[in-house]
Design a protein around this motif. Sequence first.
Motif, mmCIF file in Angstrom:
data_model
loop_
_atom_site.group_PDB
_atom_site.id
_atom_site.type_symbol
_atom_site.label_atom_id
_atom_site.label_comp_id
_atom_site.label_asym_id
_atom_site.label_seq_id
_atom_site.Cartn_x
_atom_site.Cartn_y
_atom_site.Cartn_z
ATOM 1 N N ALA A 46 5.976 15.553 3.491
ATOM 2 C CA ALA A 46 7.041 14.901 2.725
ATOM 3 C C ALA A 46 6.464 13.839 1.795
ATOM 4 O O ALA A 46 6.935 13.663 0.669
ATOM 5 N N ALA A 47 5.423 13.132 2.276
ATOM 6 C CA ALA A 47 4.851 12.033 1.495
ATOM 7 C C ALA A 47 4.259 12.527 0.177
ATOM 8 O O ALA A 47 4.232 11.803 -0.810
ATOM 9 N N GLN A 48 3.808 13.770 0.173
ATOM 10 C CA GLN A 48 3.203 14.302 -1.057
ATOM 11 C C GLN A 48 4.220 14.507 -2.167
ATOM 12 O O GLN A 48 3.860 14.653 -3.330
ATOM 13 N N LEU A 49 5.509 14.524 -1.798
ATOM 14 C CA LEU A 49 6.549 14.805 -2.786
ATOM 15 C C LEU A 49 7.103 13.542 -3.443
ATOM 16 O O LEU A 49 7.996 13.632 -4.277
ATOM 17 N N ALA A 50 6.611 12.362 -3.020
ATOM 18 C CA ALA A 50 7.166 11.125 -3.576
ATOM 19 C C ALA A 50 6.059 10.236 -4.110
ATOM 20 O O ALA A 50 4.889 10.405 -3.759
ATOM 21 N N SER A 51 6.434 9.286 -4.967
ATOM 22 C CA SER A 51 5.423 8.337 -5.445
ATOM 23 C C SER A 51 6.009 6.942 -5.613
ATOM 24 O O SER A 51 5.331 6.041 -6.075
ATOM 25 N N LYS A 52 7.294 6.753 -5.234
ATOM 26 C CA LYS A 52 7.885 5.428 -5.363
ATOM 27 C C LYS A 52 7.642 4.647 -4.081
ATOM 28 O O LYS A 52 7.963 5.131 -2.990
ATOM 29 N N TYR A 53 7.078 3.434 -4.223
ATOM 30 C CA TYR A 53 6.759 2.654 -3.030
ATOM 31 C C TYR A 53 7.889 1.692 -2.698
ATOM 32 O O TYR A 53 8.345 0.934 -3.549
ATOM 33 N N ILE A 54 8.347 1.739 -1.433
ATOM 34 C CA ILE A 54 9.378 0.812 -0.951
ATOM 35 C C ILE A 54 8.680 -0.281 -0.158
ATOM 36 O O ILE A 54 7.782 0.008 0.631
ATOM 37 N N GLU A 55 9.098 -1.532 -0.352
ATOM 38 C CA GLU A 55 8.462 -2.630 0.390
ATOM 39 C C GLU A 55 8.776 -2.568 1.873
ATOM 40 O O GLU A 55 9.902 -2.278 2.257
ATOM 41 N N MET A 56 7.761 -2.857 2.676
ATOM 42 C CA MET A 56 7.910 -2.812 4.129
ATOM 43 C C MET A 56 7.126 -3.947 4.756
ATOM 44 O O MET A 56 6.255 -4.514 4.122
ATOM 45 N N PRO A 57 7.439 -4.268 6.032
ATOM 46 C CA PRO A 57 6.627 -5.291 6.705
ATOM 47 C C PRO A 57 5.179 -4.828 6.813
ATOM 48 O O PRO A 57 4.925 -3.627 6.968
ATOM 49 N N TYR A 58 4.283 -5.783 6.744
ATOM 50 C CA TYR A 58 2.855 -5.460 6.766
ATOM 51 C C TYR A 58 2.240 -6.293 7.876
ATOM 52 O O TYR A 58 2.069 -7.496 7.714
ATOM 53 N N THR A 59 2.011 -5.691 9.032
ATOM 54 C CA THR A 59 1.650 -6.473 10.219
ATOM 55 C C THR A 59 0.195 -6.275 10.597
ATOM 56 O O THR A 59 -0.170 -5.291 11.224
ATOM 57 N N ILE A 60 -0.620 -7.241 10.192
ATOM 58 C CA ILE A 60 -2.031 -7.219 10.567
ATOM 59 C C ILE A 60 -2.433 -8.632 10.936
ATOM 60 O O ILE A 60 -2.018 -9.592 10.291
ATOM 61 N N ARG A 61 -3.176 -8.734 12.038
ATOM 62 C CA ARG A 61 -3.621 -10.062 12.463
ATOM 63 C C ARG A 61 -5.109 -9.953 12.763
ATOM 64 O O ARG A 61 -5.490 -9.347 13.745
ATOM 65 N N GLY A 62 -5.894 -10.539 11.905
ATOM 66 C CA GLY A 62 -7.335 -10.372 12.062
ATOM 67 C C GLY A 62 -7.671 -8.897 11.929
ATOM 68 O O GLY A 62 -7.404 -8.291 10.899
ATOM 69 N N MET A 63 -8.219 -8.312 12.992
ATOM 70 C CA MET A 63 -8.513 -6.888 12.952
ATOM 71 C C MET A 63 -7.562 -6.101 13.844
ATOM 72 O O MET A 63 -7.785 -4.937 14.129
ATOM 73 N N ASN A 64 -6.495 -6.757 14.301
ATOM 74 C CA ASN A 64 -5.524 -6.064 15.144
ATOM 75 C C ASN A 64 -4.266 -5.709 14.369
ATOM 76 O O ASN A 64 -3.884 -6.397 13.436
ATOM 77 N N LEU A 65 -3.645 -4.617 14.798
ATOM 78 C CA LEU A 65 -2.497 -4.095 14.070
ATOM 79 C C LEU A 65 -1.290 -3.977 14.985
ATOM 80 O O LEU A 65 -1.415 -4.013 16.200
ATOM 81 N N ALA A 66 -0.110 -3.809 14.384
ATOM 82 C CA ALA A 66 1.085 -3.501 15.159
ATOM 83 C C ALA A 66 1.957 -2.584 14.328
ATOM 84 O O ALA A 66 2.117 -2.797 13.129
ATOM 85 N N PHE A 67 2.488 -1.538 14.951
ATOM 86 C CA PHE A 67 3.279 -0.565 14.200
ATOM 87 C C PHE A 67 4.738 -0.506 14.637
ATOM 88 O O PHE A 67 5.568 0.042 13.930
ATOM 89 N N SER A 68 5.062 -1.064 15.815
ATOM 90 C CA SER A 68 6.420 -0.861 16.323
ATOM 91 C C SER A 68 7.453 -1.608 15.480
ATOM 92 O O SER A 68 8.564 -1.117 15.278
ATOM 93 N N GLY A 69 7.098 -2.791 14.966
ATOM 94 C CA GLY A 69 8.025 -3.540 14.136
ATOM 95 C C GLY A 69 8.331 -2.803 12.839
ATOM 96 O O GLY A 69 9.473 -2.740 12.382
#
Lengths: 352, 205
Positions: free
Chosen positions: A204-227
């Motif tokens: 599906a991602a290949q069919l679009a090119s418009k970027y929607i703003e989203m939370p960007y959760t990175i702390r140092g070298m650790n990540l979180a995806f659930s939020g």
Amino acid sequence: MIVLGIESTAHTFSVAIVQKSKGLSKTSKATKRAKTKRQLSSIEVLANASDKYASTLEGYIPRKLADHHAEAFPKLLQQALSDSSISLSEIDAIAFSQGSGIGHCLHVGYVAAKTLSTMLKIPLVPVSHSIGHIEIGREFNCETNDPLVVYVSGGNTQILGLDKKNSKYHVYGETSDIGIGNFLDVLGRKLELKPSDAVGVVNAAQLASKYIEMPYTIRGMNLAFSGLLTYIEKKLIPQIETKKFTKEEIAFSSQETAFAMLCEAVERALCHTNKKEILLCGGNARNARLQEMLKEICREHNVHFACTSFEYSGDQAAMIGLTGIKMLESKCLPKYEAPVQRLRTDLTHVCW
Amino acid sequence: MHKTPNNQGAEAVVTNCIYFNTPAISKRRLPKRYRVHSLDSKLRLERTKIEARIMHRAKATGTNCPLVLSVDLERCELIETRLNGVKLVDYLQDKKNQKNAKRILADAGTQLAKLHLANISHGDSTTSNFMTDGKSVFIFDFGLSQFNATDEERAIDLLLFFKSVSELQFKYFIKGYAAQYGEKQTKQLISKIREIESRARYVER
């Protein structure tokens, strides 16, 4: 040495037969002719038979997975033996995935492996699933022996490097909640894409090119995806009906955001460790966009980019057999053989 | 402005320069080609803005940190005063500093506590981001800092420092921290650290 590997941590059950030949010395003609690292390796995968439980909108139910695995085992064993034209009596050891994974599935694999090893009176080697993913990439794809490993799969998202002093992998950064593959899988189901998992999101991602703003959760070298996932579910998906966003745009933007977070952490780890190579492994290593982004980082920092090949990225038993061989040769075996659901990558001894 | 290359970090390029006869550094966030353009420019702009604001607030509350001299949002560039001395990580490794280390670590704790009392979390408080000249300690690199810090973010700062030093060194550090931040409140943060660690994946609980 011939080892039979059994993989059963999640949706895939797989049986592989892996052989290590002694003859291949560094000066032989075959070595000189070899163009890739894989042809140089003295380890050969003779058979790699696997069967994946198809994902549905309800997700994976442990009980159903276990039933699928138990049914698949005899069939796959037969197939692996006939593919490699090796008989059971020629096998020197049985390796199985000890963890991390879903308990129900791990037990099916354990029982199958234990039965074979008792029946044939050969050693049983418990292998860590995550180490398997890393080792197959290091053996077949890496140019150096000490890459910065980016391990991305359904349950795991880790940035690791070999800690030679303690002979273990050191985790530089990882996800603090769900794995990146899990994130994409759930997103696929929430967006009701077909197929309803990470593959659907990628398509599906290949069919679009418009970027929607989203939370960007990175702390140092650790990540979180659930939020990020909750945000998409609560704020963006209801807007599909009002035609503000399309499914494809959401798929594109969430993939871009998640990968950008991961790449930033990788870049930080790369600067921190000064390693000369990045190895991408695990199920999501197949993702072309992720490969492209990491290649860009490698180009900028002038390091080598290695990626596990398509057939050895996902869950399969070849990596279990291969790691089993390495563990047997270095006599580096864990104390217990029972399955462990929460087996951390950085707890396994790596002394080869 | 006269510039010499200094350090290519993961996020920004740091160069030494002279700003109106003051020794300074320029910290410039270069575009990252791997992420989509709109995300990249948003991240670089936001981070530069926040970093400048945080450093300004930190300086105002009395924390030892560089002073922001100039902000260029178009180039995503900050110009800060240059700090003298060595990074704390190198300072601690040098054996001749052993006697002084106890006091320096305590001072590092005091500086972080001052930041925390001003409701700012540092976000990357490892020993590589403290600078010392043997007398006082300065905190720098506020690239991951946040306003309105919660106790959890404060605890993460302490955890990051803990991971970058030995147990004894952390004891010295926390002594200086507690003196500034309050004994009872510090104890609460330390119990928060345990909670954070237990939340990681596949850890024995």
